[in-house]
Design a protein around this motif. Structure first.
Motif, PDB file in Angstrom:
ATOM      1  N   PRO A   1       0.520  60.262  44.569  1.00  0.00           N
ATOM      2  CA  PRO A   1       1.429  61.330  44.662  1.00  0.00           C
ATOM      3  C   PRO A   1       0.898  62.842  43.898  1.00  0.00           C
ATOM      4  CG  PRO A   1       2.324  59.780  43.280  1.00  0.00           C
ATOM      5  CD  PRO A   1       0.968  59.332  43.846  1.00  0.00           C
ATOM      6  N   GLN A   2      -0.007  62.570  43.058  1.00  0.00           N
ATOM      7  CA  GLN A   2      -0.436  63.530  42.050  1.00  0.00           C
ATOM      8  C   GLN A   2      -1.307  64.309  42.855  1.00  0.00           C
ATOM      9  OE1 GLN A   2      -1.162  60.539  41.788  1.00  0.00           O
ATOM     10  NE2 GLN A   2      -2.402  60.223  40.235  1.00  0.00           N
ATOM     11  N   PHE A   3      -1.882  63.945  43.813  1.00  0.00           N
ATOM     12  CA  PHE A   3      -3.012  64.733  44.498  1.00  0.00           C
ATOM     13  C   PHE A   3      -2.688  65.437  45.805  1.00  0.00           C
ATOM     14  CE2 PHE A   3      -5.421  61.553  41.857  1.00  0.00           C
ATOM     15  CZ  PHE A   3      -6.048  62.381  41.086  1.00  0.00           C
ATOM     16  N   SER A   4      -3.203  66.461  46.159  1.00  0.00           N
ATOM     17  CA  SER A   4      -2.683  67.177  47.403  1.00  0.00           C
ATOM     18  C   SER A   4      -3.192  66.431  48.684  1.00  0.00           C
ATOM     19  CB  SER A   4      -3.529  68.608  47.461  1.00  0.00           C
ATOM     20  OG  SER A   4      -5.067  68.349  47.667  1.00  0.00           O
ATOM     21  N   VAL A   5      -2.802  66.771  49.786  1.00  0.00           N
ATOM     22  CA  VAL A   5      -3.000  66.237  51.072  1.00  0.00           C
ATOM     23  C   VAL A   5      -4.412  66.207  51.223  1.00  0.00           C
ATOM     24  CG1 VAL A   5      -3.079  66.681  53.502  1.00  0.00           C
ATOM     25  CG2 VAL A   5      -0.783  66.867  52.011  1.00  0.00           C
TER      26      VAL A   5
ATOM     27  N   PRO B   1       2.264  65.021  48.573  1.00  0.00           N
ATOM     28  CA  PRO B   1       2.857  64.262  49.542  1.00  0.00           C
ATOM     29  C   PRO B   1       4.219  64.178  49.231  1.00  0.00           C
ATOM     30  CG  PRO B   1       0.731  63.183  48.482  1.00  0.00           C
ATOM     31  CD  PRO B   1       1.192  64.514  48.128  1.00  0.00           C
ATOM     32  N   LEU B   2       4.705  64.183  48.155  1.00  0.00           N
ATOM     33  CA  LEU B   2       6.190  64.203  48.334  1.00  0.00           C
ATOM     34  C   LEU B   2       7.231  65.325  48.624  1.00  0.00           C
ATOM     35  CD1 LEU B   2       6.840  62.505  44.552  1.00  0.00           C
ATOM     36  CD2 LEU B   2       6.828  61.415  46.747  1.00  0.00           C
ATOM     37  N   ASN B   3       6.278  66.437  48.884  1.00  0.00           N
ATOM     38  CA  ASN B   3       7.138  67.510  49.719  1.00  0.00           C
ATOM     39  C   ASN B   3       7.165  67.325  51.226  1.00  0.00           C
ATOM     40  OD1 ASN B   3       7.384  68.655  47.366  1.00  0.00           O
ATOM     41  ND2 ASN B   3       5.495  69.915  47.429  1.00  0.00           N
ATOM     42  N   LEU B   4       6.307  66.237  51.610  1.00  0.00           N
ATOM     43  CA  LEU B   4       6.395  66.051  53.094  1.00  0.00           C
ATOM     44  C   LEU B   4       7.080  65.258  53.591  1.00  0.00           C
ATOM     45  CD1 LEU B   4       2.522  65.698  53.264  1.00  0.00           C
ATOM     46  CD2 LEU B   4       3.820  68.058  53.558  1.00  0.00           C
TER      47      LEU B   4
ATOM     48  N   THR C   1       5.150  62.739  58.350  1.00  0.00           N
ATOM     49  CA  THR C   1       3.876  63.307  57.875  1.00  0.00           C
ATOM     50  C   THR C   1       3.151  62.652  56.868  1.00  0.00           C
ATOM     51  OG1 THR C   1       5.089  65.287  58.522  1.00  0.00           O
ATOM     52  CG2 THR C   1       3.135  65.622  57.411  1.00  0.00           C
ATOM     53  N   GLN C   2       3.724  61.930  55.963  1.00  0.00           N
ATOM     54  CA  GLN C   2       3.040  61.246  54.873  1.00  0.00           C
ATOM     55  C   GLN C   2       2.246  60.140  55.508  1.00  0.00           C
ATOM     56  OE1 GLN C   2       5.221  59.988  51.404  1.00  0.00           O
ATOM     57  NE2 GLN C   2       6.415  61.615  51.399  1.00  0.00           N
ATOM     58  N   ARG C   3       2.614  59.397  56.511  1.00  0.00           N
ATOM     59  CA  ARG C   3       2.256  58.506  57.332  1.00  0.00           C
ATOM     60  C   ARG C   3       1.021  58.791  57.940  1.00  0.00           C
ATOM     61  NH1 ARG C   3       4.968  53.407  57.285  1.00  0.00           N
ATOM     62  NH2 ARG C   3       2.869  52.853  57.584  1.00  0.00           N
ATOM     63  N   LYS C   4       1.001  60.259  58.553  1.00  0.00           N
ATOM     64  CA  LYS C   4      -0.233  60.917  59.233  1.00  0.00           C
ATOM     65  C   LYS C   4      -1.408  61.197  58.293  1.00  0.00           C
ATOM     66  CE  LYS C   4       1.355  64.315  61.981  1.00  0.00           C
ATOM     67  NZ  LYS C   4       1.839  65.116  62.852  1.00  0.00           N
ATOM     68  N   VAL C   5      -0.797  61.438  57.069  1.00  0.00           N
ATOM     69  CA  VAL C   5      -1.875  61.784  56.057  1.00  0.00           C
ATOM     70  C   VAL C   5      -2.639  60.496  55.650  1.00  0.00           C
ATOM     71  CG1 VAL C   5      -2.253  62.481  53.642  1.00  0.00           C
ATOM     72  CG2 VAL C   5      -0.575  63.767  54.950  1.00  0.00           C
ATOM     73  N   GLU C   6      -2.048  59.483  55.705  1.00  0.00           N
ATOM     74  CA  GLU C   6      -2.770  58.114  55.508  1.00  0.00           C
ATOM     75  C   GLU C   6      -3.453  57.748  56.641  1.00  0.00           C
ATOM     76  OE1 GLU C   6      -1.131  54.616  52.883  1.00  0.00           O
ATOM     77  OE2 GLU C   6      -0.547  54.298  55.009  1.00  0.00           O
ATOM     78  N   ILE C   7      -3.202  58.385  57.740  1.00  0.00           N
ATOM     79  CA  ILE C   7      -4.034  57.686  58.892  1.00  0.00           C
ATOM     80  C   ILE C   7      -5.382  58.911  58.661  1.00  0.00           C
ATOM     81  CG2 ILE C   7      -4.327  57.956  61.488  1.00  0.00           C
ATOM     82  CD1 ILE C   7      -1.595  57.490  61.766  1.00  0.00           C
ATOM     83  N   ALA C   8      -5.056  60.136  58.388  1.00  0.00           N
ATOM     84  CA  ALA C   8      -6.226  60.998  58.316  1.00  0.00           C
ATOM     85  C   ALA C   8      -6.913  60.404  56.869  1.00  0.00           C
ATOM     86  CB  ALA C   8      -5.674  62.319  57.762  1.00  0.00           C
TER      87      ALA C   8
END
Ligand SMILES: Nc1ncnc2c1ncn2[C@@H]1O[C@H](COP(=O)(O)OP(=O)(O)OP(=O)(O)O)[C@@H](O)[C@H]1O
Length: 277
Positions: free
Chosen positions: A110-114, A169-172, A176-183
């Motif tokens: 959570p403390q790091f950007s996308v 991540p917490l702003n998403l 969308t968070q799941r999509k970041v995980e896939i990325a």
């Protein structure tokens, strides 16, 4: 259907079977606190195909993915990735074999950007275990950092997330968070990708987008195992479907045929009927 039959069958859209499978699970058993989470499961995964892993709640799907990625020990049996014995390796070494995964629950930092989260996915693949070089050769590290960033940005771009690269991540939204995980998983440029319910919490449009992405990856040669409760999605995009129930493999074959097999229908519907009784 036996595995031998599975390998011989001309699966819809599947590439020809290779001599050494991308993944072999042999008689895998896992006991968790007295529960047989897996009980003698075998399956074979060939290069460049998209496999579905289905089954009702508690059937052992996540346990199997955890064993493949070496996050838990088998009680008995064996797992080979590209012929290499997974049980003799650490999770880090298994990742070095070309394996990446997403988790059932979002595990972003959570403390790091996308972008930084996606960079963590590429980090291990690019830096490997060259810790000494990182300390002693800063110019080497800077060069690798540029590679990590480029891979992360490419992965975010594939999921249309570049506009959100600086967000936390917490702003998403959850989807969308799941999509970041896939990325993050894609940033490792894996050969074998394990996806544990990647579309959970997503709306229909997002699910379709992920389905299309997985098909594109398949055409690019990424071997995938998809755990998903949406059987329609499995039928639409998977080359082959394995079904688990109570730690056993109960079906294997073409998705549209497998979901009609009586033991599969019973596993999904019988449980609900018994609970309602
Ligand atoms: N840490 C644990 N300790 C004890 N039993 C566990 C543990 N984790 C899972 N189990 C049990 O192992 C079995 C398989 O669980 P698993 O999570 O692999 O199933 P699943 O098919 O992924 O389910 P779901 O679709 O609900 O995610 C279940 O009976 C579950 O209760």
């Amino acid at each position: 259907m036996t595995d031998a039959m599975t390998q011989a069958a001309p699966d819809a859209g599947g590439a020809p079977a290779t001599a050494v499978p991308a993944l072999e699970v042999r008689e895998a058993a896992v006991n968790l606190g007295g529960v047989k989470a897996l009980d003698g499961v075998s399956l074979t995964v060939h290069d460049g195909r998209l496999y579905g892993l289905a089954g009702p709640n508690g059937s052992g799907k996540s346990t199997l993915l955890a064993a493949i990625s070496r996050l838990l020990d088998l009680t008995s049996g064996n797992i080979l990735i590209g012929g290499a014995d997974v049980m003799r390796r650490s999770p880090f070494q298994v990742a070095q074999l070309g394996l990446a995964r997403t988790f059932q629950t979002v595990r972003l930092m959570p403390q790091f950007s996308v972008l930084e989260n996606a960079m963590f996915g590429a980090d291990q693949a690019v830096f490997g275990s060259s810790f000494v070089k990182q300390w002693l050769m800063p110019w080497w590290t800077r060069g690798r950092e540029a590679q990590v960033r480029a891979r992360a940005e490419a992965a975010l771009d594939r999921l249309h997330l570049m506009d959100l690269r600086d967000e936390l991540p917490l702003n998403l939204s959850y989807g969308t968070q799941r999509k970041v995980e896939i990325a993050r998983a894609l940033a490792a440029e894996p050969h074998l990708l394990l996806l544990d319910e990647p579309t959970a919490g997503m709306n229909r449009a997002e699910r379709d987008e992920i389905g299309e992405l997985l098909l594109r990856l398949r055409h690019e040669g990424v071997t995938q195992i998809l755990v998903e409760h949406d059987l329609k999605m499995m039928v639409d995009i998977c080359d082959h479907l394995y079904v688990l129930d109570s730690g056993h493999r109960i079906a294997s074959g073409r998705p549209a045929e497998v979901i009609r097999e009586p033991q599969v229908v019973e596993a999904y519907l019988g449980r609900g009927r018994r609970a309602a009784a």
